[in-house]
Design a protein around this motif. Structure first.
Motif, PDB file in Angstrom:
ATOM      1  N   ARG A   1     -45.008 -28.414  10.572  1.00 10.53           N
ATOM      2  CA  ARG A   1     -43.699 -27.622  10.744  1.00 10.53           C
ATOM      3  C   ARG A   1     -43.889 -26.341  10.232  1.00 10.53           C
ATOM      4  O   ARG A   1     -43.074 -25.530  10.670  1.00 10.53           O
ATOM      5  CB  ARG A   1     -42.380 -28.401  10.501  1.00 10.53           C
ATOM      6  CG  ARG A   1     -42.100 -29.638  11.257  1.00 10.53           C
ATOM      7  CD  ARG A   1     -40.982 -29.926  10.983  1.00 10.53           C
ATOM      8  NE  ARG A   1     -40.365 -30.188   9.575  1.00 10.53           N
ATOM      9  CZ  ARG A   1     -40.848 -31.195   8.829  1.00 10.53           C
ATOM     10  NH1 ARG A   1     -41.503 -32.331   9.235  1.00 10.53           N
ATOM     11  NH2 ARG A   1     -40.492 -31.386   7.535  1.00 10.53           N
ATOM     12  N   GLY A   2     -44.698 -26.325   9.400  1.00 12.14           N
ATOM     13  CA  GLY A   2     -45.035 -24.838   8.479  1.00 12.14           C
ATOM     14  C   GLY A   2     -45.206 -24.764   7.054  1.00 12.14           C
ATOM     15  O   GLY A   2     -45.743 -25.853   6.870  1.00 12.14           O
ATOM     16  N   VAL A   3     -44.579 -24.128   6.331  1.00 16.15           N
ATOM     17  CA  VAL A   3     -44.372 -24.250   4.762  1.00 16.15           C
ATOM     18  C   VAL A   3     -43.200 -24.166   4.180  1.00 16.15           C
ATOM     19  O   VAL A   3     -42.232 -23.641   4.788  1.00 16.15           O
ATOM     20  CB  VAL A   3     -45.549 -23.033   4.321  1.00 16.15           C
ATOM     21  CG1 VAL A   3     -46.970 -23.295   4.874  1.00 16.15           C
ATOM     22  CG2 VAL A   3     -44.905 -21.758   4.557  1.00 16.15           C
ATOM     23  N   GLU A   4     -43.135 -24.878   3.172  1.00 14.65           N
ATOM     24  CA  GLU A   4     -41.955 -24.673   2.181  1.00 14.65           C
ATOM     25  C   GLU A   4     -42.149 -24.572   0.836  1.00 14.65           C
ATOM     26  O   GLU A   4     -43.341 -24.665   0.508  1.00 14.65           O
ATOM     27  CB  GLU A   4     -41.025 -25.624   2.492  1.00 14.65           C
ATOM     28  CG  GLU A   4     -41.530 -27.278   2.042  1.00 14.65           C
ATOM     29  CD  GLU A   4     -40.334 -28.354   2.271  1.00 14.65           C
ATOM     30  OE1 GLU A   4     -39.595 -28.636   1.318  1.00 14.65           O
ATOM     31  OE2 GLU A   4     -40.358 -28.761   3.453  1.00 14.65           O
ATOM     32  N   LEU A   5     -41.566 -23.786  -0.015  1.00 12.23           N
ATOM     33  CA  LEU A   5     -41.811 -23.589  -1.312  1.00 12.23           C
ATOM     34  C   LEU A   5     -41.748 -24.844  -2.220  1.00 12.23           C
ATOM     35  O   LEU A   5     -40.846 -25.603  -2.115  1.00 12.23           O
ATOM     36  CB  LEU A   5     -40.656 -22.361  -1.824  1.00 12.23           C
ATOM     37  CG  LEU A   5     -41.015 -20.993  -1.515  1.00 12.23           C
ATOM     38  CD1 LEU A   5     -39.864 -20.220  -1.925  1.00 12.23           C
ATOM     39  CD2 LEU A   5     -42.494 -20.467  -1.914  1.00 12.23           C
ATOM     40  N   THR A   6     -42.708 -24.744  -3.085  1.00 11.35           N
ATOM     41  CA  THR A   6     -42.720 -26.062  -4.045  1.00 11.35           C
ATOM     42  C   THR A   6     -41.395 -25.545  -5.152  1.00 11.35           C
ATOM     43  O   THR A   6     -41.024 -24.311  -5.159  1.00 11.35           O
ATOM     44  CB  THR A   6     -44.081 -26.058  -4.708  1.00 11.35           C
ATOM     45  OG1 THR A   6     -44.453 -24.954  -5.408  1.00 11.35           O
ATOM     46  CG2 THR A   6     -45.072 -26.663  -3.820  1.00 11.35           C
ATOM     47  N   VAL A   7     -41.445 -26.303  -6.083  1.00  6.91           N
ATOM     48  CA  VAL A   7     -40.546 -25.944  -7.207  1.00  6.91           C
ATOM     49  C   VAL A   7     -41.042 -24.834  -7.968  1.00  6.91           C
ATOM     50  O   VAL A   7     -40.428 -23.726  -8.344  1.00  6.91           O
ATOM     51  CB  VAL A   7     -40.249 -27.217  -8.298  1.00  6.91           C
ATOM     52  CG1 VAL A   7     -39.382 -26.666  -9.307  1.00  6.91           C
ATOM     53  CG2 VAL A   7     -39.611 -28.421  -7.720  1.00  6.91           C
ATOM     54  N   GLY A   8     -42.335 -25.027  -8.291  1.00  2.57           N
ATOM     55  CA  GLY A   8     -43.009 -23.727  -8.897  1.00  2.57           C
ATOM     56  C   GLY A   8     -42.915 -22.550  -7.967  1.00  2.57           C
ATOM     57  O   GLY A   8     -42.744 -21.184  -8.460  1.00  2.57           O
ATOM     58  N   GLY A   9     -43.132 -22.706  -6.482  1.00  2.00           N
ATOM     59  CA  GLY A   9     -43.226 -21.293  -5.902  1.00  2.00           C
ATOM     60  C   GLY A   9     -41.541 -20.751  -5.612  1.00  2.00           C
ATOM     61  O   GLY A   9     -41.602 -19.456  -5.784  1.00  2.00           O
TER      62      GLY A   9
END
Length: 346
Positions: free
Chosen positions: A95-103
């Motif tokens: 579906r795409g990308v999502e940020l990690t906690v670090g991101g």
């Protein structure tokens, strides 16, 4: 002797002359900045731009198209950034990308850097500047002219063109109000023109126009012949209003204000920024009215304007915004003082 040594030496001499010995905090700030700069020597502003674009676009392919580079190349650059940081920034899926906690933590710390760098350059740049300005829909031409004259024709207290603002130019383009906060934070626009209130933190505003809203209807509307309207009249009407997600803040606050007055209106969502569609909707729907300042429609022969039946109607406030504590915010504050615009720091 280096510039830093010379500068700190001068400051040490000054302290001695004033009998105020001890370390100067300004020296510590410079030395810390030098240390920080050494630790990020191999970072490239381009990588921050790539990262921010992927965050905003939601997919690598959409970000690559916006950046006009190939998707494999962008993916490689993002991996290099992650390797340099030592942590994954994105979770990738179909579906795409999502940020990690670090991101998310990385985004929180770096999203102001492009704007800060732009402000630092703008503060000393001797060459003419071009400031991109985002404009929400439906802003009258005379407001744009007022903003243009204010920001590009700024004067100092002695009437001369501001020395650090030579020949500034504005490049205005249509930007939805919902997107302006993010573009301001990322430095992609220097100023925004919006309707207040806006749910965007860390910005300052200068109000250019503040006018009461009134009821607008087609000349053939059954209520058009009445010089005054009542709440009973209005409660039988639907309100032509903004589609969901458009004009955030303003689009929610006005119906809430109407409800407090006793007009519990049914909203009729439509594109408010296309004058032809706005006029067509009012002329073809018998029980439909809209809200506008009087002078926004007084020259339109097919529409009539009537005041709301209250001494305290909701208002339309058009304002210029900038990121708080930035060079552009300081410019906006100076212009507001010169031209009598109401400056809001909160």
């Amino acid at each position: 002797m280096s510039v830093l040594d010379e500068w700190t030496g001068q400051r040490t001499s000054t302290r001695a002359d004033l009998d105020a010995p001890g370390p100067d905090p300004a020296d510590d700030v410079l030395l810390r900045a030098m240390t920080d700069a050494r630790e990020v020597d191999d970072f490239d502003m381009r990588h921050l731009r790539y990262f921010l674009t992927v965050v905003r676009a939601g997919t690598v392919s959409a970000a690559a198209q916006e950046l006009r580079i190939s998707q494999p190349s962008l993916s490689q650059q993002i991996r290099r950034l992650e390797q340099r940081i030592g942590a994954a920034l994105f979770i990738r899926s179909s579906r795409g990308v999502e940020l990690t906690v670090g991101g998310r933590a990385f985004l929180r710390e770096i999203q102001g850097i492009p704007g800060q760098l732009r402000s630092a350059i703008a503060a000393v740049a001797p060459a003419p500047q071009v400031w991109p300005v985002g404009v929400c829909g439906g802003v009258p031409a005379e407001v744009l002219i007022e903003v243009q004259n204010g920001l590009s024709g700024r004067r100092t207290h002695n009437g001369q063109q501001a020395a650090h603002q030579p020949g500034a130019k504005l490049r205005m383009r249509s930007v939805d109000a919902a997107d302006q906060g993010e573009l301001l934070r990322h430095g992609e626009i220097a100023f925004g023109i919006v309707r207040l209130p806006i749910p965007v933190p860390h910005v300052v505003c200068a109000v250019i126009r503040d006018e009461p809203l009134g009821v607008v209807m087609a000349r053939e509307h059954p209520l058009a012949a009445r010089p005054e309207l009542t709440l009973r009249d209005l409660n039988r009407q639907r309100l032509l209003w903004y589609e969901e997600g458009c004009a955030p803040g303003f689009a929610e606050s006005v119906p809430a204000h109407l409800a407090r007055l006793g007009w519990n209106t049914v909203l009729h969502p439509a594109d408010q920024d296309q004058p032809a569609l706005f006029l067509h909707a009012l002329r073809t729907t018998p029980d439909l009215v809209a809200l506008r300042p009087r002078r926004a429609v007084e020259r339109e022969p097919h529409l009539v304007w009537r005041p709301l039946p209250t001494p305290r109607p909701p208002r339309e406030r058009l304002a210029v915004t900038a990121v708080r504590n930035s060079h552009t915010a300081r410019v906006l504050q100076e212009v507001a003082a010169e031209r009598g615009w109401l400056f809001l720091a909160e």
